[in-house]
Design an enzyme around this catalytic site. Structure first.
Site, PDB file in Angstrom:
ATOM      1  N   GLU A 162      10.702  59.892  34.148  1.00 46.77           N
ATOM      2  CA  GLU A 162      11.085  60.968  35.071  1.00 46.77           C
ATOM      3  C   GLU A 162      11.022  60.362  36.464  1.00 46.77           C
ATOM      4  OE1 GLU A 162      12.339  63.555  33.754  1.00 46.77           O
ATOM      5  OE2 GLU A 162      11.570  63.174  31.742  1.00 46.77           O
ATOM      6  N   ASP A 206      11.043  56.653  28.162  1.00 45.87           N
ATOM      7  CA  ASP A 206      11.736  57.595  29.035  1.00 45.87           C
ATOM      8  C   ASP A 206      10.979  57.680  30.354  1.00 45.87           C
ATOM      9  OD1 ASP A 206      13.884  59.780  29.279  1.00 45.87           O
ATOM     10  OD2 ASP A 206      12.068  60.823  29.901  1.00 45.87           O
ATOM     11  N   HIS A 254      12.435  67.071  29.010  1.00 45.60           N
ATOM     12  CA  HIS A 254      12.402  66.632  30.412  1.00 45.60           C
ATOM     13  C   HIS A 254      11.007  66.202  30.859  1.00 45.60           C
ATOM     14  CE1 HIS A 254      16.578  67.504  31.062  1.00 45.60           C
ATOM     15  NE2 HIS A 254      16.413  68.746  30.677  1.00 45.60           N
ATOM     16  N   ASP A 267      10.560  63.199  25.506  1.00 44.79           N
ATOM     17  CA  ASP A 267      11.912  62.654  25.345  1.00 44.79           C
ATOM     18  C   ASP A 267      11.888  61.295  24.645  1.00 44.79           C
ATOM     19  OD1 ASP A 267      12.838  64.930  26.564  1.00 44.79           O
ATOM     20  OD2 ASP A 267      13.449  63.969  28.430  1.00 44.79           O
TER      21      ASP A 267
END
Length: 197
Positions: free
Chosen positions: A19, A17, A155, A160
């Site tokens: 960000e 994952d 998040h 995640d």
């Protein structure tokens, strides 16, 4: 809990994952990378790293992720992490939720440093839709609620990524192995561009 190694999942995998500073991979940049490495049906490692995006993080993104400009100010840039990350990902199936997003960002970031990244890709959104067509929603929050998954930090990249690893383990208790294998093959046997689309 380990994963029963279905034939489609015999290759080492990385549940990943990211960000980012926004949605468009060509213009925006990565702020955090989180991954869980799996081989032989067992977790063999995890890793997370804040990344200096070399630009401001929009206020909305800061409030969503909790990642501030101050947190990434002294973090390494993607270029500084690229070689080690590329080696870590090489030869492994990339598994992500809405994989087109994460793969797109990685592809662009690696291209900026002269590396070509084209893994086999598995999207857990597509997998959920295929296995649970009666459900309307397949976002990560819906999967967490529906399958009783736990998230250490929503998040945030590693939290995640850990949810995706849990999801793949959990569905084996809920869905017939042949159905799972067929759904996996549908994605993994497709060309990279199609699988990530």
């Amino acid at each position: 809990m380990n994963l029963t190694v279905l034939p489609a999942l015999s290759q080492p995998m990385v549940f990943l994952d990211l960000e980012t500073t926004g949605m468009a991979a060509a213009q925006e940049r990565i702020t955090e990378i989180g991954l869980v490495e799996v081989a032989g049906g067992a977790c063999v490692g995890s890793w997370s790293q804040l990344v200096n995006p070399q630009r401001d993080i929009p206020p909305f993104i800061q409030s969503l992720t909790g990642i501030s400009d101050a947190m990434v100010e002294h973090a390494p840039t993607f270029a500084e992490l690229a070689t080690g990350l590329f080696e870590r990902l090489s030869g492994k199936v990339l598994i992500a939720h809405n994989a087109r997003f994460d793969y797109g960002f990685l592809k662009h970031e690696f291209e900026r440093v002269g590396l070509s990244y084209a893994p086999r890709v598995l999207c857990t959104v597509k997998l959920s839709r295929k296995l649970f067509p009666e459900q309307r929603r397949h976002n990560l929050d819906s999967l967490i609620e529906r399958h009783g998954l736990s998230c250490s930090s929503r998040h945030r990249a590693l939290g995640d990524a850990e949810v995706l690893w849990q999801f793949l383990q959990k569905i084996q208790a809920e869905v017939d192995a042949e159905r799972i294998e067929a759904a996996l093959r549908l994605q993994l046997d497709a060309p990279v561009a199609a699988a990530a689309a």
